[in-house]
Design a protein around this motif. Structure first.
Motif, PDB file in Angstrom:
ATOM      1  N   ARG A   1       0.847  -1.195   0.000  1.00 26.63           N
ATOM      2  CA  ARG A   1       0.000   0.000   0.000  1.00 26.63           C
ATOM      3  C   ARG A   1       0.877   1.238   0.000  1.00 26.63           C
ATOM      4  NH1 ARG A   1      -4.578   1.951   4.379  1.00 26.63           N
ATOM      5  NH2 ARG A   1      -4.840   4.036   3.470  1.00 26.63           N
TER       6      ARG A   1
ATOM      7  N   SER B   1      -2.453   0.743   8.866  1.00 28.00           N
ATOM      8  CA  SER B   1      -3.447   0.953   7.805  1.00 28.00           C
ATOM      9  C   SER B   1      -4.524   1.934   8.246  1.00 28.00           C
ATOM     10  CB  SER B   1      -4.114  -0.372   7.410  1.00 28.00           C
ATOM     11  OG  SER B   1      -3.232  -1.191   6.700  1.00 28.00           O
TER      12      SER B   1
ATOM     13  N   SER C   1      -2.938   5.314  -4.563  1.00 25.22           N
ATOM     14  CA  SER C   1      -2.950   4.277  -3.531  1.00 25.22           C
ATOM     15  C   SER C   1      -4.256   3.487  -3.548  1.00 25.22           C
ATOM     16  CB  SER C   1      -2.755   4.919  -2.151  1.00 25.22           C
ATOM     17  OG  SER C   1      -2.823   3.952  -1.132  1.00 25.22           O
TER      18      SER C   1
ATOM     19  N   ARG D   1      -5.336  -0.619  -4.973  1.00 21.44           N
ATOM     20  CA  ARG D   1      -5.972  -1.609  -4.092  1.00 21.44           C
ATOM     21  C   ARG D   1      -7.302  -2.115  -4.619  1.00 21.44           C
ATOM     22  NH1 ARG D   1      -6.432   1.442   1.003  1.00 21.44           N
ATOM     23  NH2 ARG D   1      -5.658   3.257  -0.088  1.00 21.44           N
TER      24      ARG D   1
END
Length: 103
Positions: free
Chosen positions: A14, A38, A93, A97
């Protein structure tokens, strides 16, 4: 903003919403989207987006003011470019994902 391949083995890295002191990207390798780091990154992204909204409103106000001087315009543009950089990092980012669709 060029981001290198962000896969480490089978694990997706990430892109974090901050950089190293010399401006290089930071990445997180975590098994869970609920890890402490996170969640911190999620909170910082939310704060950066909220700040970007405020910067945009301020920049619009400066640009709408015919009496705004060069210093005010330069300040608004500097803050707007910083916010745009943050927003692009967040978009990259989050885009990385998104799972690939199954065929």
């Amino acid at each position: 903003m060029t981001i290198p391949n962000t896969t480490y083995g089978e694990r997706q890295l990430r892109l974090l919403p901050w950089t190293t002191p010399d401006g290089k990207p930071c990445y997180l390798s975590a098994d869970s989207h609920d890890s402490r780091l996170s969640l911190l990154a999620d909170d910082i992204e939310a704060a950066q987006l909220e700040s970007g909204e405020q910067v945009l409103a301020g920049a619009k106000a400066v640009l709408a003011d015919p009496k705004a001087g060069e210093r005010a315009v330069r300040f608004a543009l500097t803050r707007a470019s910083e916010s745009l950089g943050d927003t692009l990092r967040i978009a990259i980012s989050r885009g990385e994902r998104i799972p690939e669709p199954e065929r």
